[in-house]
Enzyme design. Structure first.
Site, PDB file in Angstrom:
ATOM      1  N   ASP A   1       0.879  -1.132  -0.086  1.00 38.13           N
ATOM      2  CA  ASP A   1       0.104   0.025  -0.106  1.00 38.13           C
ATOM      3  C   ASP A   1       0.903   1.289  -0.041  1.00 38.13           C
ATOM      4  O   ASP A   1       1.917   1.430   0.709  1.00 38.13           O
ATOM      5  CB  ASP A   1      -0.838  -0.107   1.334  1.00 38.13           C
ATOM      6  CG  ASP A   1      -1.854   1.227   1.144  1.00 38.13           C
ATOM      7  OD1 ASP A   1      -2.776   0.809   0.877  1.00 38.13           O
ATOM      8  OD2 ASP A   1      -1.718   2.057   1.719  1.00 38.13           O
TER       9      ASP A   1
ATOM     10  N   ASN B   1      -2.665  13.210  -4.622  1.00 35.50           N
ATOM     11  CA  ASN B   1      -3.683  13.544  -5.381  1.00 35.50           C
ATOM     12  C   ASN B   1      -4.180  15.160  -4.739  1.00 35.50           C
ATOM     13  O   ASN B   1      -4.447  15.805  -5.598  1.00 35.50           O
ATOM     14  CB  ASN B   1      -5.029  12.651  -5.145  1.00 35.50           C
ATOM     15  CG  ASN B   1      -4.859  11.418  -5.870  1.00 35.50           C
ATOM     16  OD1 ASN B   1      -4.420  11.417  -7.057  1.00 35.50           O
ATOM     17  ND2 ASN B   1      -5.581  10.330  -5.277  1.00 35.50           N
TER      18      ASN B   1
ATOM     19  N   HIS C   1      -5.338  14.573  -9.586  1.00 30.91           N
ATOM     20  CA  HIS C   1      -5.805  12.982  -9.997  1.00 30.91           C
ATOM     21  C   HIS C   1      -4.838  12.624 -11.011  1.00 30.91           C
ATOM     22  O   HIS C   1      -4.583  11.369 -10.888  1.00 30.91           O
ATOM     23  CB  HIS C   1      -7.375  12.805  -9.956  1.00 30.91           C
ATOM     24  CG  HIS C   1      -8.081  13.095  -8.743  1.00 30.91           C
ATOM     25  ND1 HIS C   1      -8.034  12.013  -7.875  1.00 30.91           N
ATOM     26  CD2 HIS C   1      -8.623  14.144  -8.145  1.00 30.91           C
ATOM     27  CE1 HIS C   1      -8.613  12.619  -6.733  1.00 30.91           C
ATOM     28  NE2 HIS C   1      -9.164  13.561  -6.966  1.00 30.91           N
TER      29      HIS C   1
ATOM     30  N   ASP D   1      -2.853   9.152 -10.843  1.00 31.21           N
ATOM     31  CA  ASP D   1      -2.943   8.191 -11.824  1.00 31.21           C
ATOM     32  C   ASP D   1      -1.639   7.920 -12.312  1.00 31.21           C
ATOM     33  O   ASP D   1      -1.455   6.684 -12.500  1.00 31.21           O
ATOM     34  CB  ASP D   1      -3.875   8.559 -12.977  1.00 31.21           C
ATOM     35  CG  ASP D   1      -5.395   8.613 -12.529  1.00 31.21           C
ATOM     36  OD1 ASP D   1      -5.619   8.193 -11.430  1.00 31.21           O
ATOM     37  OD2 ASP D   1      -6.268   9.182 -13.237  1.00 31.21           O
TER      38      ASP D   1
ATOM     39  N   ASP E   1      -4.651   2.520  -3.910  1.00 34.06           N
ATOM     40  CA  ASP E   1      -3.399   2.399  -4.072  1.00 34.06           C
ATOM     41  C   ASP E   1      -2.759   1.270  -3.151  1.00 34.06           C
ATOM     42  O   ASP E   1      -1.747   1.025  -2.830  1.00 34.06           O
ATOM     43  CB  ASP E   1      -2.637   3.568  -3.194  1.00 34.06           C
ATOM     44  CG  ASP E   1      -3.196   3.732  -1.978  1.00 34.06           C
ATOM     45  OD1 ASP E   1      -4.271   3.446  -1.715  1.00 34.06           O
ATOM     46  OD2 ASP E   1      -2.329   4.084  -1.375  1.00 34.06           O
TER      47      ASP E   1
END
Length: 216
Positions: free
Chosen positions: A84, A92, A97, A101, A126
């Site tokens: 993680d 973000n 965002h 990505d 994530d």
């Protein structure tokens, strides 16, 4: 004056050629349509089993493929991995965002490169998972592998004119068979959260499910 029979024969031959050409054209169109439908079906199947952003298998596909791998493992050691990203929300919030990505795609690419032919997937958000073959379940080997993975993920990620560095918390646990997959993932997940609680001061945070290793 042309022979009527010759003319009729020529007309008949021309008609036969035209008919054959039309049949051939229809056959080619039918073949193209079949290929198009097959391609659409393959795309739909791929979309149903893969994450649209990273291209990795999704959660459902991971469990299906992992069960198959464990059934065919023939006693080979396998390690469940859960990772993680640390403080991903800040990426973000600060960079947008699109940047988030890009980070997820880069992480997926690095995880896939690290795993080679082994199974890796994006479980969601994530969070990623993998099922890695291992020559041994020796603690030192597994800790070394997890450290290399964290270092690979922590390499700078170019974002336009920026260079962003992210870290990940990683948990690992050996898994011995299909029936133990969920349990091993739960242990790896718990180890990952313990690693995350260590704090951001550590550049690479990873924990092995030591209790299970002690039993092996």
């Amino acid at each position: 004056m042309p022979d009527p029979l010759t003319i009729a024969s020529g007309i008949s031959a021309a008609g036969a050629l035209a008919s054959a050409w039309q049949l051939r054209r229809r056959a080619l169109l039918a073949e193209a349509e079949i290929e198009h439908l097959q391609a659409e079906l393959a795309a739909e199947r791929h979309a149903a089993s893969h994450d649209p952003l990273t291209g990795l298998p999704n959660r459902r596909a991971f469990f299906r493929l992992a069960a198959t791998l464990l059934t065919d493992a023939a006693g080979k050691p396998l390690i469940a991995v859960v990772l993680d990203l640390d403080d991903f929300k800040q990426v973000n919030d600060r960079y947008g965002h699109a940047a988030g990505d890009r980070v997820l795609i880069s992480v997926a690419e690095r995880l896939a490169a690290f795993a080679g032919d082994n199974l890796v997937a994006r479980l969601g958000g994530d969070e990623f998972a993998g099922l890695l073959t291992s020559p041994t379940v020796d603690r030192r080997w597994i800790e070394h592998a997890s450290r290399r993975l964290c270092e690979a993920l922590a390499a700078p990620i170019p974002l336009g004119g920026l260079s962003l560095r992210v870290t990940a918390s990683v948990g690992l646990a050996p898994v011995t068979g299909p029936a133990q997959l969920t349990e091993a993932l739960d242990r790896a997940d718990a180890a990952m959260y313990r690693a995350k609680s260590v704090g951001a001061s550590s550049p690479t945070r990873q924990l092995v499910d030591s209790a299970h290793l002690a039993e092996c």
